[in-house]
Design a protein around this motif. Structure first.
Motif, PDB file in Angstrom:
ATOM      1  N   GLN A  45       6.856 -46.468  47.111  1.00 27.70           N
ATOM      2  CA  GLN A  45       6.896 -47.643  47.978  1.00 27.70           C
ATOM      3  C   GLN A  45       8.090 -48.534  47.622  1.00 27.70           C
ATOM      4  O   GLN A  45       8.804 -49.021  48.496  1.00 27.70           O
ATOM      5  N   LYS A  46       8.307 -48.708  46.333  1.00 23.83           N
ATOM      6  CA  LYS A  46       9.444 -49.522  45.883  1.00 23.83           C
ATOM      7  C   LYS A  46      10.764 -48.847  46.252  1.00 23.83           C
ATOM      8  O   LYS A  46      11.711 -49.502  46.691  1.00 23.83           O
ATOM      9  N   LYS A  47      10.820 -47.525  46.101  1.00 22.97           N
ATOM     10  CA  LYS A  47      12.045 -46.778  46.416  1.00 22.97           C
ATOM     11  C   LYS A  47      12.380 -46.880  47.903  1.00 22.97           C
ATOM     12  O   LYS A  47      13.546 -47.001  48.278  1.00 22.97           O
ATOM     13  N   ARG A  48      11.363 -46.823  48.739  1.00 22.04           N
ATOM     14  CA  ARG A  48      11.598 -46.850  50.188  1.00 22.04           C
ATOM     15  C   ARG A  48      11.801 -48.264  50.728  1.00 22.04           C
ATOM     16  O   ARG A  48      12.696 -48.500  51.529  1.00 22.04           O
ATOM     17  N   PHE A  49      10.948 -49.210  50.307  1.00 25.87           N
ATOM     18  CA  PHE A  49      10.946 -50.529  50.933  1.00 25.87           C
ATOM     19  C   PHE A  49      11.287 -51.672  49.992  1.00 25.87           C
ATOM     20  O   PHE A  49      11.331 -52.822  50.415  1.00 25.87           O
ATOM     21  N   GLY A  50      11.531 -51.399  48.745  1.00 25.69           N
ATOM     22  CA  GLY A  50      11.825 -52.449  47.784  1.00 25.69           C
ATOM     23  C   GLY A  50      13.230 -53.004  47.939  1.00 25.69           C
ATOM     24  O   GLY A  50      14.029 -52.555  48.770  1.00 25.69           O
TER      25      GLY A  50
END
Length: 170
Positions: free
Chosen positions: A100-105
Motif C-alpha cells: 500500500q505504501k509502495k503504490r499510494f504512499g
C-alpha cells in the motif's frame, strides 16, 4: 507654500496610479480540464490506481482468510505452531502495508505516474501563462483554483480562456 503642498500630493498620487501593477486571474483547474491530453492522462492515472487498489484488496482478502483460519484452529495448535502462524500473519500484514505504501504512499508509484503523465501538461500550461504575462505586461497572475488565495475576482480579470487560446484549445 500652501499651494505647493496640494500640487506635490497630486503629482505623487498620479505617479502611484501611473505605476500601478497590472494583474490577472486564471483558473488552472478549469484550463487543465479543457485540455484533452489532461483528460487522457487522468483516465490512465485512474486506471493504474484502480488496478493497484484491486491488487491490495486481493492481498487483504487473503490476509483476512488467514486470520479466520488461525482463529478457528488456534485452540488445536501447539505453542510452537501458534507462534509460527502468528509470524506468518505478521509478515503477511506487513507485506500488505508495504505494498500500500509502495503504490499510494509519499513518492509511491501513483505519485511517480502522476509526475510522468500530468506534470508535462502542467508545465505546458505554466509556459503559456508566462507567455501571456509577458505579452500582456502583467506584473503577476493569481490562480483562483482550489484555494482561498483569491476571495473575490472580477470575472473580466479572468484570463483562463486566453491561456486556452494560446494552447490552441477552443
Amino acid at each position: 507654500m500652501k499651494k505647493l503642498l496640494p500640487l506635490v500630493c497630486g503629482l505623487l498620487l498620479i505617479s502611484f496610479v501611473a505605476t500601478a501593477q497590472r494583474y490577472a486571474v486564471i483558473d488552472s483547474k478549469y484550463i487543465l480540464e479543457k485540455l484533452p491530453e489532461y483528460k487522457e492522462s487522468q483516465t490512465k492515472l485512474d486506471q493504474f490506481s484502480a488496478q493497484w487498489q484491486q491488487e491490495i484488496e486481493k492481498k487483504q482478502v487473503d490476509l483476512d482468510k488467514m486470520y479466520k483460519d488461525y482463529d478457528a484452529e488456534q485452540v488445536m495448535l501447539s505453542d510452537e505452531l501458534k507462534k509460527k502462524r502468528e509470524d506468518e500473519l505478521f509478515n503477511k500484514e506487513k507485506e500488505v502495508r508495504d505494498l500500500q505504501k509502495k503504490r499510494f504512499g509519499f513518492e509511491g508509484d501513483l505519485f511517480k505516474k502522476r509526475q510522468e503523465l500530468i506534470k508535462p501538461i502542467q508545465d505546458k500550461v505554466y509556459v503559456a501563462i508566462q507567455k501571456l504575462a509577458v505579452d500582456k505586461s502583467y506584473d503577476f497572475i493569481l490562480d483562483k483554483s482550489e484555494g482561498i488565495t483569491v476571495i473575490f475576482a472580477d470575472p473580466k480579470l479572468d484570463k483562463s480562456d486566453d491561456v486556452l487560446k494560446f494552447l490552441g484549445v477552443k
